[in-house]
Write a protein that holds these residues in place. Sequence first.
Motif, PDB file in Angstrom:
ATOM      1  N   GLN A 132      67.765 -47.175   7.381  1.00  0.00           N
ATOM      2  CA  GLN A 132      66.300 -47.145   7.385  1.00  0.00           C
ATOM      3  C   GLN A 132      65.798 -46.563   6.069  1.00  0.00           C
ATOM      4  O   GLN A 132      66.236 -45.494   5.654  1.00  0.00           O
ATOM      5  CB  GLN A 132      65.794 -46.289   8.540  1.00  0.00           C
ATOM      6  CG  GLN A 132      66.103 -46.841   9.924  1.00  0.00           C
ATOM      7  CD  GLN A 132      65.316 -48.090  10.253  1.00  0.00           C
ATOM      8  OE1 GLN A 132      65.894 -49.128  10.536  1.00  0.00           O
ATOM      9  NE2 GLN A 132      63.995 -47.998  10.219  1.00  0.00           N
ATOM     10  N   VAL A 160      61.884 -43.621  10.615  1.00  0.00           N
ATOM     11  CA  VAL A 160      62.981 -43.364  11.551  1.00  0.00           C
ATOM     12  C   VAL A 160      63.170 -44.598  12.433  1.00  0.00           C
ATOM     13  O   VAL A 160      62.192 -45.266  12.810  1.00  0.00           O
ATOM     14  CB  VAL A 160      62.661 -42.126  12.411  1.00  0.00           C
ATOM     15  CG1 VAL A 160      63.715 -41.920  13.505  1.00  0.00           C
ATOM     16  CG2 VAL A 160      62.544 -40.881  11.529  1.00  0.00           C
ATOM     17  N   HIS A 161      64.398 -44.900  12.764  1.00  0.00           N
ATOM     18  CA  HIS A 161      64.688 -46.048  13.633  1.00  0.00           C
ATOM     19  C   HIS A 161      64.029 -45.859  14.997  1.00  0.00           C
ATOM     20  O   HIS A 161      63.948 -44.735  15.514  1.00  0.00           O
ATOM     21  CB  HIS A 161      66.201 -46.188  13.810  1.00  0.00           C
ATOM     22  CG  HIS A 161      66.637 -47.472  14.431  1.00  0.00           C
ATOM     23  ND1 HIS A 161      66.592 -47.686  15.789  1.00  0.00           N
ATOM     24  CD2 HIS A 161      67.118 -48.620  13.880  1.00  0.00           C
ATOM     25  CE1 HIS A 161      67.031 -48.911  16.044  1.00  0.00           C
ATOM     26  NE2 HIS A 161      67.359 -49.500  14.914  1.00  0.00           N
ATOM     27  N   GLN A 186      62.891 -42.412  17.594  1.00  0.00           N
ATOM     28  CA  GLN A 186      61.526 -41.955  17.349  1.00  0.00           C
ATOM     29  C   GLN A 186      61.005 -41.104  18.503  1.00  0.00           C
ATOM     30  O   GLN A 186      61.276 -41.387  19.663  1.00  0.00           O
ATOM     31  CB  GLN A 186      60.593 -43.158  17.143  1.00  0.00           C
ATOM     32  CG  GLN A 186      60.833 -43.893  15.839  1.00  0.00           C
ATOM     33  CD  GLN A 186      59.936 -45.106  15.665  1.00  0.00           C
ATOM     34  OE1 GLN A 186      59.123 -45.417  16.534  1.00  0.00           O
ATOM     35  NE2 GLN A 186      60.085 -45.811  14.553  1.00  0.00           N
ATOM     36  N   LEU A 204      69.503 -42.639   6.999  1.00  0.00           N
ATOM     37  CA  LEU A 204      68.055 -42.592   6.792  1.00  0.00           C
ATOM     38  C   LEU A 204      67.757 -42.081   5.391  1.00  0.00           C
ATOM     39  O   LEU A 204      68.244 -41.022   4.990  1.00  0.00           O
ATOM     40  CB  LEU A 204      67.431 -41.652   7.835  1.00  0.00           C
ATOM     41  CG  LEU A 204      65.917 -41.456   7.797  1.00  0.00           C
ATOM     42  CD1 LEU A 204      65.198 -42.758   8.169  1.00  0.00           C
ATOM     43  CD2 LEU A 204      65.514 -40.325   8.756  1.00  0.00           C
ATOM     44  N   GLN A 223      58.942 -34.978  15.098  1.00  0.00           N
ATOM     45  CA  GLN A 223      59.934 -36.023  14.868  1.00  0.00           C
ATOM     46  C   GLN A 223      61.223 -35.452  14.262  1.00  0.00           C
ATOM     47  O   GLN A 223      62.330 -35.794  14.692  1.00  0.00           O
ATOM     48  CB  GLN A 223      59.371 -37.099  13.943  1.00  0.00           C
ATOM     49  CG  GLN A 223      60.369 -38.181  13.555  1.00  0.00           C
ATOM     50  CD  GLN A 223      60.922 -38.940  14.745  1.00  0.00           C
ATOM     51  OE1 GLN A 223      60.213 -39.683  15.400  1.00  0.00           O
ATOM     52  NE2 GLN A 223      62.206 -38.754  15.030  1.00  0.00           N
ATOM     53  N   LEU A 232      65.097 -35.314  15.786  1.00  0.00           N
ATOM     54  CA  LEU A 232      66.352 -35.740  15.141  1.00  0.00           C
ATOM     55  C   LEU A 232      67.419 -34.649  15.242  1.00  0.00           C
ATOM     56  O   LEU A 232      68.605 -34.948  15.419  1.00  0.00           O
ATOM     57  CB  LEU A 232      66.106 -36.081  13.668  1.00  0.00           C
ATOM     58  CG  LEU A 232      65.293 -37.342  13.362  1.00  0.00           C
ATOM     59  CD1 LEU A 232      65.169 -37.530  11.855  1.00  0.00           C
ATOM     60  CD2 LEU A 232      65.937 -38.574  14.001  1.00  0.00           C
ATOM     61  N   VAL A 270      73.268 -38.951  12.702  1.00  0.00           N
ATOM     62  CA  VAL A 270      72.196 -39.099  11.710  1.00  0.00           C
ATOM     63  C   VAL A 270      72.682 -38.565  10.368  1.00  0.00           C
ATOM     64  O   VAL A 270      73.099 -37.409  10.265  1.00  0.00           O
ATOM     65  CB  VAL A 270      70.931 -38.329  12.141  1.00  0.00           C
ATOM     66  CG1 VAL A 270      69.843 -38.437  11.071  1.00  0.00           C
ATOM     67  CG2 VAL A 270      70.422 -38.847  13.482  1.00  0.00           C
TER      68      VAL A 270
END
Length: 279
Positions: free
Chosen positions: A111, A115-116, A120, A163, A181, A185, A196
């Motif tokens: 990405q 964020v994918h 999310q 990311l 957000q 993660l 991640v």
Amino acid sequence: MRERGPHRGQHQHPRRRRVYYGFELRRYREAAGLTQRQLGEIVNYTGSLIGQIETARKVPTLEFSQRVDAALGTGGAFTRLVELVLRTQLPSWFREAAELEARAVEICAFQTHVVHGLLQSPSYVRAVLGVLNQDKLGDRSTARLARQRVFEKENSPIFWMVLSEAALHQEVGGHEVMREQLAHLLTFEENPRINVQILPYSAGEHPGLQGSFNVYRFSSDPSIVYTEGYSSGHPTANPETVRDCSLRYDHLRAAALSIKKSAELIRRVMEDRYGEQVA
């Protein structure tokens, strides 16, 4: 790549599943001898909402379905059915990707700016989906969040997300939304099935400069590469494309920070950029 996607009828008649859900809800409710108002009182929703869902004017949520299953003793029928209903609320061009997510044993996502969707947070989802389009935002947000139930399956897919660091600084929805957000993660830090990694600015030029992409891997079917344009999705099982993107992904993962270092960077950005600001 049409042969492995949903049947065409699923694309053409998204309302049918809502109608069927409503029909079944009414059938179970009446079999239990309850009025709409009485069922609403049991599940803590209004009788009016029950009526709107029964007549397919309102899209049911997962929470609603779980409460109805418990109240009517349906053995989880509505919880299972709502997944299909919510999938039809996704843009028609994206439904094939949702089917791929549901079947994959491993998902590798790169990405660049956001964020994918599978990782999310709710407020981030609303901010992303609300750009230039507030129409049925609640229903569309519910549908996107429902995709994340793929991680609740007994054999959930292994998920990798590389990311770009830029996505940590792209202020989607404002400070509070971004803080939520990034905190979201960090909740996956100890989960070996959801990984991640941040591709830092210092990586310079990298194999993902052409844009975001996903690689879906399956237990028996060929792998599929999926990319997106504006209001269009592009899945392909072309072996050359799959080999190229798989190699690119390996190099992106190698250039990215480790999972531990990535979490440290996310935490640092969350605190320094989106922390409580003292006036």
